[in-house]
Design a protein around this motif. Sequence first.
Motif, PDB file in Angstrom:
ATOM      1  N   ALA A  51      28.425  45.510  48.231  1.00 17.49           N
ATOM      2  CA  ALA A  51      29.285  45.976  47.103  1.00 17.49           C
ATOM      3  C   ALA A  51      29.044  45.111  45.948  1.00 17.49           C
ATOM      4  CB  ALA A  51      30.893  45.858  47.277  1.00 17.49           C
ATOM      5  N   VAL A  52      29.340  45.880  44.733  1.00 17.79           N
ATOM      6  CA  VAL A  52      29.316  44.895  43.454  1.00 17.79           C
ATOM      7  C   VAL A  52      30.754  44.847  43.073  1.00 17.79           C
ATOM      8  CG1 VAL A  52      28.502  44.859  40.996  1.00 17.79           C
ATOM      9  CG2 VAL A  52      26.936  45.591  42.945  1.00 17.79           C
ATOM     10  N   ILE A  53      31.286  43.747  42.759  1.00 11.56           N
ATOM     11  CA  ILE A  53      32.668  43.541  42.383  1.00 11.56           C
ATOM     12  C   ILE A  53      32.733  43.005  40.851  1.00 11.56           C
ATOM     13  CG2 ILE A  53      34.628  42.289  42.854  1.00 11.56           C
ATOM     14  CD1 ILE A  53      34.183  42.085  45.785  1.00 11.56           C
ATOM     15  N   LEU A  54      33.621  43.635  40.032  1.00 10.26           N
ATOM     16  CA  LEU A  54      33.221  43.414  38.671  1.00 10.26           C
ATOM     17  C   LEU A  54      34.722  42.809  38.218  1.00 10.26           C
ATOM     18  CD1 LEU A  54      32.186  46.694  37.175  1.00 10.26           C
ATOM     19  CD2 LEU A  54      30.774  44.630  38.109  1.00 10.26           C
ATOM     20  N   ILE A  55      34.568  41.481  37.744  1.00 13.65           N
ATOM     21  CA  ILE A  55      36.170  40.623  37.538  1.00 13.65           C
ATOM     22  C   ILE A  55      36.045  41.173  35.860  1.00 13.65           C
ATOM     23  CG2 ILE A  55      37.243  38.583  37.036  1.00 13.65           C
ATOM     24  CD1 ILE A  55      35.152  37.383  39.147  1.00 13.65           C
ATOM     25  N   GLU A  56      37.330  41.897  35.775  1.00 24.22           N
ATOM     26  CA  GLU A  56      37.524  42.294  34.467  1.00 24.22           C
ATOM     27  C   GLU A  56      38.095  41.204  33.656  1.00 24.22           C
ATOM     28  OE1 GLU A  56      36.748  45.170  33.320  1.00 24.22           O
ATOM     29  OE2 GLU A  56      36.949  46.619  35.023  1.00 24.22           O
ATOM     30  N   PRO A  57      37.993  41.297  32.185  1.00 25.43           N
ATOM     31  CA  PRO A  57      37.355  42.481  31.344  1.00 25.43           C
ATOM     32  C   PRO A  57      36.085  42.404  31.603  1.00 25.43           C
ATOM     33  CG  PRO A  57      37.981  40.711  29.991  1.00 25.43           C
ATOM     34  CD  PRO A  57      38.643  40.293  31.205  1.00 25.43           C
ATOM     35  N   VAL A  95      41.655  37.120  40.496  1.00 25.06           N
ATOM     36  CA  VAL A  95      40.562  36.281  40.847  1.00 25.06           C
ATOM     37  C   VAL A  95      40.892  35.605  42.183  1.00 25.06           C
ATOM     38  CG1 VAL A  95      39.438  34.173  40.294  1.00 25.06           C
ATOM     39  CG2 VAL A  95      39.394  36.093  38.630  1.00 25.06           C
ATOM     40  N   PRO A  96      42.067  34.764  42.505  1.00 28.50           N
ATOM     41  CA  PRO A  96      42.460  34.127  43.662  1.00 28.50           C
ATOM     42  C   PRO A  96      42.418  34.954  44.539  1.00 28.50           C
ATOM     43  CG  PRO A  96      43.810  33.633  41.751  1.00 28.50           C
ATOM     44  CD  PRO A  96      43.135  34.905  41.225  1.00 28.50           C
ATOM     45  N   GLY A  97      43.140  36.415  44.521  1.00 27.94           N
ATOM     46  CA  GLY A  97      43.244  37.342  45.795  1.00 27.94           C
ATOM     47  C   GLY A  97      41.660  37.560  46.064  1.00 27.94           C
ATOM     48  N   LEU A  98      40.782  37.990  45.100  1.00 31.30           N
ATOM     49  CA  LEU A  98      39.481  38.516  45.397  1.00 31.30           C
ATOM     50  C   LEU A  98      38.890  37.320  46.366  1.00 31.30           C
ATOM     51  CD1 LEU A  98      36.844  39.819  45.118  1.00 31.30           C
ATOM     52  CD2 LEU A  98      36.463  38.700  42.790  1.00 31.30           C
ATOM     53  N   PHE A  99      38.746  36.176  45.991  1.00 31.60           N
ATOM     54  CA  PHE A  99      37.995  35.070  46.605  1.00 31.60           C
ATOM     55  C   PHE A  99      38.809  34.676  47.919  1.00 31.60           C
ATOM     56  CE2 PHE A  99      36.118  34.385  42.333  1.00 31.60           C
ATOM     57  CZ  PHE A  99      34.848  34.616  42.739  1.00 31.60           C
ATOM     58  N   ALA A 100      40.225  34.785  47.932  1.00 30.31           N
ATOM     59  CA  ALA A 100      40.763  34.648  49.387  1.00 30.31           C
ATOM     60  C   ALA A 100      40.248  35.531  50.475  1.00 30.31           C
ATOM     61  CB  ALA A 100      42.340  34.684  49.099  1.00 30.31           C
ATOM     62  N   ARG A 101      40.181  36.952  49.818  1.00 30.68           N
ATOM     63  CA  ARG A 101      39.530  37.953  50.822  1.00 30.68           C
ATOM     64  C   ARG A 101      38.251  37.741  51.318  1.00 30.68           C
ATOM     65  NH1 ARG A 101      40.731  43.112  52.840  1.00 30.68           N
ATOM     66  NH2 ARG A 101      38.939  44.407  52.976  1.00 30.68           N
ATOM     67  N   LEU A 149      30.075  31.208  34.263  1.00 27.75           N
ATOM     68  CA  LEU A 149      30.987  31.364  34.995  1.00 27.75           C
ATOM     69  C   LEU A 149      32.310  30.825  34.364  1.00 27.75           C
ATOM     70  CD1 LEU A 149      29.816  30.568  38.462  1.00 27.75           C
ATOM     71  CD2 LEU A 149      30.283  32.869  37.539  1.00 27.75           C
ATOM     72  N   SER A 150      33.365  31.366  34.276  1.00 28.22           N
ATOM     73  CA  SER A 150      34.742  31.079  33.753  1.00 28.22           C
ATOM     74  C   SER A 150      35.444  29.989  34.731  1.00 28.22           C
ATOM     75  CB  SER A 150      35.490  32.470  33.766  1.00 28.22           C
ATOM     76  OG  SER A 150      35.035  33.476  32.962  1.00 28.22           O
ATOM     77  N   ASP A 151      36.172  29.317  34.164  1.00 31.50           N
ATOM     78  CA  ASP A 151      36.859  28.351  34.861  1.00 31.50           C
ATOM     79  C   ASP A 151      37.584  28.542  36.044  1.00 31.50           C
ATOM     80  OD1 ASP A 151      35.888  26.459  33.001  1.00 31.50           O
ATOM     81  OD2 ASP A 151      37.681  26.388  31.828  1.00 31.50           O
ATOM     82  N   ASP A 152      38.174  29.766  35.912  1.00 33.42           N
ATOM     83  CA  ASP A 152      38.980  30.192  37.005  1.00 33.42           C
ATOM     84  C   ASP A 152      38.161  30.629  38.340  1.00 33.42           C
ATOM     85  OD1 ASP A 152      38.073  32.516  35.684  1.00 33.42           O
ATOM     86  OD2 ASP A 152      40.185  33.470  35.891  1.00 33.42           O
ATOM     87  N   ARG A 179      34.959  29.542  38.580  1.00 33.10           N
ATOM     88  CA  ARG A 179      34.235  28.079  39.017  1.00 33.10           C
ATOM     89  C   ARG A 179      35.013  27.509  39.870  1.00 33.10           C
ATOM     90  NH1 ARG A 179      30.021  26.946  35.300  1.00 33.10           N
ATOM     91  NH2 ARG A 179      29.702  24.887  36.121  1.00 33.10           N
ATOM     92  N   ALA A 180      36.228  27.351  39.960  1.00 28.54           N
ATOM     93  CA  ALA A 180      37.244  26.795  40.753  1.00 28.54           C
ATOM     94  C   ALA A 180      37.089  27.321  42.152  1.00 28.54           C
ATOM     95  CB  ALA A 180      38.516  26.796  40.576  1.00 28.54           C
ATOM     96  N   GLN A 181      36.485  28.432  42.462  1.00 26.85           N
ATOM     97  CA  GLN A 181      36.397  29.097  43.783  1.00 26.85           C
ATOM     98  C   GLN A 181      35.156  28.965  44.317  1.00 26.85           C
ATOM     99  OE1 GLN A 181      39.026  30.641  45.200  1.00 26.85           O
ATOM    100  NE2 GLN A 181      40.485  30.845  43.493  1.00 26.85           N
ATOM    101  N   VAL A 182      34.062  28.637  43.607  1.00 27.16           N
ATOM    102  CA  VAL A 182      32.513  28.378  44.073  1.00 27.16           C
ATOM    103  C   VAL A 182      32.663  27.287  45.254  1.00 27.16           C
ATOM    104  CG1 VAL A 182      30.404  27.879  43.379  1.00 27.16           C
ATOM    105  CG2 VAL A 182      31.700  29.268  42.041  1.00 27.16           C
ATOM    106  N   GLU A 183      32.042  27.658  46.520  1.00 22.12           N
ATOM    107  CA  GLU A 183      31.880  26.473  47.177  1.00 22.12           C
ATOM    108  C   GLU A 183      30.506  25.861  47.339  1.00 22.12           C
ATOM    109  OE1 GLU A 183      34.791  28.959  50.703  1.00 22.12           O
ATOM    110  OE2 GLU A 183      32.344  29.080  50.731  1.00 22.12           O
ATOM    111  N   GLU A 184      29.317  26.692  46.892  1.00 26.16           N
ATOM    112  CA  GLU A 184      28.027  26.156  46.878  1.00 26.16           C
ATOM    113  C   GLU A 184      27.375  26.805  45.413  1.00 26.16           C
ATOM    114  OE1 GLU A 184      26.557  24.058  49.011  1.00 26.16           O
ATOM    115  OE2 GLU A 184      27.878  24.608  50.754  1.00 26.16           O
TER     116      GLU A 184
END
Length: 268
Positions: free
Chosen positions: A145-151, A179-185, A225-228, A230-235
């Motif tokens: 898939a390709v996931i687009l974070i809006e806007p 954003v939190p819900g996306l990366f949690a999934r 990458l936006s701050d919100d 970047r906080a989700q990135v693991e590597e």
Amino acid sequence: MAVITSTRNRRIVEARKLAQRKHRQRQGRFLVEGLQLLHMALDAGARPIEVFYCERQFTGTEAPALLDRFRQAGAELVAVSPQVMQTLSERDAPQGIVATFALFETPLTSLSLTGHELIVVLDRLQDPGNLGTLVRTADAVGAGAVILIEPCVDPFDPKTVRGTMGSLFNVPLVRTTDVPGLFARLRGKGLRLVGADARLGEAWGSPSLWRGGVALILGNEARGLSDDVRAQVEEWVHLPMAGRAESLNVAVAGGVLMYTWLRANLGE
């Protein structure tokens, strides 16, 4: 069937408005041209609405065969003059067919994930050409898939549609502001969250990093990458820069990294 010869005809005016995002959203459809793209759209099961055609501009057998496919798919066929087709087409030499399709996307909650695929996450991209190239490359490597974070730039912008070369219809497309819900999934499905940054992480990334399921996260052309996010990135990974260039275009960097994932997973 009567041929539309006026560019002021209501149908033609409404179709021409599809060049603008607000009208695509209002009408719930977008315009596609190019015989190859139109064949790919039908192959993928996209739902055609209106098909504008000009038989005087047909060359060879491909356009008549495509028109017959649209007829069988239940699209409404609208004959137009060469002058009208010229106003609908962005090509200097129109091929005689343009069609409108219903807008589509895959809800995040409906996205089927095995945990072993590549998912491409694009953080608020703004350039339609970059998005088109990234979608096309994602299709080429078999991304899930390709996931687009809006806007984000509209994936149904004419430049984006052309840039995908039909891959828009092949790759599940998800749009989200959560954003939190996306990366949690994604994390919950076992995907490693890998961010690309010119100054962070290991060059290329270790082979073990790329094996199996990865969510490759690419940033905005100007801000990264936006701050919100970047906080989700693991590597983190970056591409080595042997010359004097400071950075790479996001579509180029994304393409190289997607193929790095594919190379690590060939034969798996």
